[in-house]
Motif scaffolding. Sequence first.
Motif, mmCIF file in Angstrom:
data_model
loop_
_atom_site.group_PDB
_atom_site.id
_atom_site.type_symbol
_atom_site.label_atom_id
_atom_site.label_comp_id
_atom_site.label_asym_id
_atom_site.label_seq_id
_atom_site.Cartn_x
_atom_site.Cartn_y
_atom_site.Cartn_z
ATOM 1 N N ASN A 199 31.457 -51.409 -27.370
ATOM 2 C CA ASN A 199 30.431 -51.442 -26.327
ATOM 3 C C ASN A 199 29.286 -50.469 -26.617
ATOM 4 O O ASN A 199 28.447 -50.238 -25.775
ATOM 5 N N LEU A 200 29.295 -49.880 -27.825
ATOM 6 C CA LEU A 200 28.299 -48.912 -28.287
ATOM 7 C C LEU A 200 28.362 -47.581 -27.545
ATOM 8 O O LEU A 200 27.400 -46.816 -27.532
ATOM 9 N N CYS A 201 29.496 -47.298 -26.916
ATOM 10 C CA CYS A 201 29.706 -45.972 -26.331
ATOM 11 C C CYS A 201 30.072 -45.038 -27.478
ATOM 12 O O CYS A 201 30.843 -45.407 -28.363
ATOM 13 N N GLN A 202 29.496 -43.820 -27.470
ATOM 14 C CA GLN A 202 29.718 -42.875 -28.559
ATOM 15 C C GLN A 202 30.190 -41.529 -28.045
ATOM 16 O O GLN A 202 29.851 -41.122 -26.941
ATOM 17 N N THR A 203 30.947 -40.854 -28.898
ATOM 18 C CA THR A 203 31.349 -39.473 -28.676
ATOM 19 C C THR A 203 31.262 -38.765 -30.022
ATOM 20 O O THR A 203 31.615 -39.339 -31.047
ATOM 21 N N SER A 204 30.785 -37.529 -30.008
ATOM 22 C CA SER A 204 30.698 -36.738 -31.239
ATOM 23 C C SER A 204 31.359 -35.391 -31.028
ATOM 24 O O SER A 204 31.344 -34.850 -29.926
#
Length: 185
Positions: free
Chosen positions: A149-154
């Motif tokens: 869903n193009l959710c990101q975490t870095s």
Amino acid sequence: SCLNSITNFSNQSISAPTNTISSWNWNFGDGSSNSILQNPPHTYTAAGTYTVKLVVSSAFCKDSVSLPVVVNIKPTASFTPSPLSGCPSLSVNFSNGSTNATSYLWNFGVIPTATSNATNPSNVFTNSGSLSITNLTAGVYTFTVTDDNLCQTSISQLVTEPSAITVSPSSTPASCNLNNGSVSV
């Protein structure tokens, strides 16, 4: 929309030139306060499907529209490096422990920038001297994960240069069987 990320809503309402829209009322469907901004931001704090309702008003009319918004859980970034120390050139394997991710971007913080999209990459660190995961070249090491869903975490780790070592030269008078001299370091 991604959990705990700002979702920007955009009013697409159209009105006649003689009957312009004068107010907006957004209900985000999650029990939070309504917004009267034309294009409001909103942050959802729980995953799920919400019905968002926009009511627009003009001097003579009122209309509304309701649409679903799906809020997805963000992936979790996690990794374990191995080995943790060694001599140059040190090949370090990164074991990916991330959850809910479908793509990866590793930035190893070396110049030129070394990156990888592999799930479980390795990188060779070529610093001079002894290396350890806690004694890498100065820079920012970043690992970013993305879901469908193009959710990101870095997650990032800043590594700074250690303080310089200071050596102070000194001399000590030396005497050996009438042969006098000095020793310097």
